[in-house]
Design an enzyme around this catalytic site. Sequence first.
Site, short mmCIF file in Angstrom:
data_model
loop_
_atom_site.label_atom_id
_atom_site.label_comp_id
_atom_site.label_asym_id
_atom_site.label_seq_id
_atom_site.Cartn_x
_atom_site.Cartn_y
_atom_site.Cartn_z
N ALA A 69 -2.99 2.04 6.37
CA ALA A 69 -3.09 0.91 5.44
C ALA A 69 -4.35 1.17 4.63
O ALA A 69 -5.43 0.67 4.94
CB ALA A 69 -3.19 -0.41 6.18
N CYS A 127 4.82 -0.18 -1.43
CA CYS A 127 3.78 0.02 -0.42
C CYS A 127 3.85 -1.14 0.59
O CYS A 127 3.75 -2.30 0.20
CB CYS A 127 2.42 0.04 -1.11
SG CYS A 127 1.10 0.39 0.01
N GLY A 239 8.84 12.37 6.52
CA GLY A 239 8.88 13.16 7.75
C GLY A 239 9.24 14.62 7.60
O GLY A 239 9.56 15.27 8.60
#
Length: 300
Positions: A69, A127, A239
């Site tokens: 964050a 986000c 990923g």
Amino acid sequence: MDLAIELAGMKLRNPTMLSSGILGISSSLLNRVYQAGAGCVVTKSIGPVPRNGYSNPCIVEVVGGYINAMGLPNPGVNDFLEELTELNQLNIPTIVSIFGEDETIFAEIAKKVAEKGALGLELNISCPHAEVSTIGQDPEITKRVVKAVKNTVSIPVFVKLTPNVTNIVEIAIAAEKAGADGLTAINTVRAMAIDIYSKIPILSNKYGGLSGPAIKPIAIRCIFEIYENVKIPLIGVGGITCWQDAIEFFLAGASAVQIGTGISYQGLSIFQDICNGIRKYLQSENYSHLSELIGEAHKA
Ligand SMILES: Cc1cc2nc3c(=O)[nH]c(=O)nc-3n(C[C@H](O)[C@H](O)[C@H](O)COP(=O)(O)O)c2cc1C
């Protein structure tokens, strides 16, 4: 085999990109990424004014990735334009990621970076730990933002989608209808880690976004679902740590891939390794060009 692609009018030497927020905005660092073999770079998200982001801790390692964050720290669009000028002087194909509170601010930033020669734009409406997440969770607000930007610039506009919704396809369709040239999926997955001794969430913002191998199956599912429902090209992200992951994204329907957290495991050589792996795979599976692979998993 040549891996060059054309993506919404952008000519790229290969289908790999640095994803937003991973290595900042400095022209020298982004130049290193490009020299290491990326097809293009995406900048950290740029907002209207300088922003410090959240205080530490703002990133924590977990099994399968990281939760971050950062709070969208950035120097603001006016300062960033100097870096963009340098990136252009260095001939680095640069997609600028932008964010703002509403469509007017998105359009203002878009205009400034388009005038300074950005190759394309990526709208960060996704986000998971900042205010912009609410844009990407609502099809109507998404449409407003995309329309405003499209009415302002003529460079390709990609919309970065969040997986933190019940139905990502609904948002994808809204963005396409509003004129988006392409979609990027996915941003990080809203997540949390708690310290068992202090007994409170580890991140100063409490909530963060999960990235890395743990989210790859979610990202693959999102690309697969979106591909069946829109016609504009997709950029897959989430990923990717090796060429096999990239191939999976192409089969699901992505035309290009972005790499973020994977860089922290392997460094910048990951771009060349992935390109080499894609080339060998295409040859061994008897494809003459990458485009033939895109969406193949939908034939099943
Ligand atoms: C530290 C960090 C900062 C990030 N900052 C941004 C950002 O500024 N804008 C954005 O659109 N995505 C941002 N992301 C999300 C990545 O671009 C990417 O969508 C996500 O990490 C999933 O890809 P990965 O698993 O390859 O990292 C950030 C991710 C990380 C880990």
